[in-house]
Design a protein around this motif. Structure first.
Motif, PDB file in Angstrom:
ATOM      1  N   PRO A 135       0.789  -1.237   0.000  1.00  0.00           N
ATOM      2  CA  PRO A 135       0.000   0.000   0.000  1.00  0.00           C
ATOM      3  C   PRO A 135       0.816   1.280   0.000  1.00  0.00           C
ATOM      4  N   GLU A 136       2.023   1.249   0.605  1.00  0.00           N
ATOM      5  CA  GLU A 136       2.798   2.490   0.662  1.00  0.00           C
ATOM      6  C   GLU A 136       3.327   2.931  -0.696  1.00  0.00           C
ATOM      7  N   TYR A 137       3.290   2.051  -1.692  1.00  0.00           N
ATOM      8  CA  TYR A 137       3.721   2.421  -3.042  1.00  0.00           C
ATOM      9  C   TYR A 137       2.543   2.503  -4.010  1.00  0.00           C
ATOM     10  N   GLN A 159      -5.685  -1.099  -4.371  1.00  0.00           N
ATOM     11  CA  GLN A 159      -4.406  -0.456  -4.672  1.00  0.00           C
ATOM     12  C   GLN A 159      -4.221  -0.199  -6.168  1.00  0.00           C
TER      13      GLN A 159
END
Length: 253
Positions: A135-137, A159
């Motif tokens: 999720p952070e990318y 995502q």
């Protein structure tokens, strides 16, 4: 024989027997598969590394052709394996646009090392539960899952970028390669496939064995465990609907 000649022969054979996207064929002619697969790297057959299946060149070509990634698109590969698929995508979209995750730490280390040997060290490879994604990318224009799931994992769908595509084998023992849009709807089918299931934490070979309950032990009547147990006992035990939707079921002791 020169590996470059063997690569050309491999791709010529694939193009003769199936439809391969032009960008995928070019990448397969460029990436040195022998940096990722030690035994007969240019033969069209599945392999094995540390108990994990290494997909044949034909299977990889099918997956990437269905994914249809374009240059500069951000791509997530769930199931990094030995890193070959990620390396091909690096040729297509650019190294810094490729992210890969694998639940097995041994495979993550292998993929990182192989990618470095193939001059694709800018590809990010992390040890994660594939159903959780990265999720952070996010968001990603394309997500490729190199393992089967009963339905589209909702966290992966969430995502996707607008108009993004998730490609994965959908089903149990009988699977169909599908493309899913950012609403979680199947928009295209690409034919039957047969890949291993998407693992959850505790099922990877490099991890600890999951503690089974007394009921599960009583139901297990075979040396084979997990997804492919003949009775299907463990497949039924896992609450896939809740797992794929990202919810966690609370069990009372």
């Amino acid at each position: 024989m020169d590996p470059a000649v063997l690569r050309e022969d491999m791709v010529d054979g694939l193009e003769h027997g199936m439809d391969v996207a032009e960008s995928v064929a070019l990448a397969m002619r460029t990436v040195p598969r022998h940096e990722f697969v030690e035994n007969a790297p240019y033969q069209n057959r599945d392999g094995d590394y540390e108990g994990s299946t290494v997909l044949s060149p034909a299977n990889v070509a099918r997956l990437l052709s269905a994914l249809s990634a374009d240059p500069d698109e951000d791509v997530l590969v769930v199931g990094a394996g030995v890193g070959y698929t990620a390396a091909l995508l690096a040729e297509i979209v650019g190294e810094t646009h490729v992210h890969a995750v694998d639940i097995d730490r041994t495979l993550v280390y292998a993929a990182r090392s192989n990618l470095q040997s193939a001059d694709a060290s800018a590809v990010l490879v992390d040890c994660r539960d594939g159903a959780e994604g990265l999720p952070e990318y996010a968001p990603f224009d394309r997500i490729l899952v190199e393992a089967a799931a009963i339905g589209p994992p909702e966290r992966l769908v969430s995502q996707l970028a607008p108009d993004g595509r998730l490609v994965f084998p959908m089903g149990g023992p009988k699977q169909t390669l599908v493309s899913v849009d950012d609403a979680g709807e199947v928009v295209e089918k690409h034919g039957p496939v047969a890949l291993e299931p998407l693992l959850v934490e505790g099922e990877q070979r490099s991890g600890l064995a999951r503690n089974r309950t007394a009921r599960e032990d009583a139901e297990l009547d075979s040396d084979e465990t997990g997804y492919f147990a003949p009775t299907g006992w463990e497949q039924e035990w896992i609450d896939w609907d809740e797992r794929l939707s990202g919810r966690r079921r609370r069990y009372e002791r």
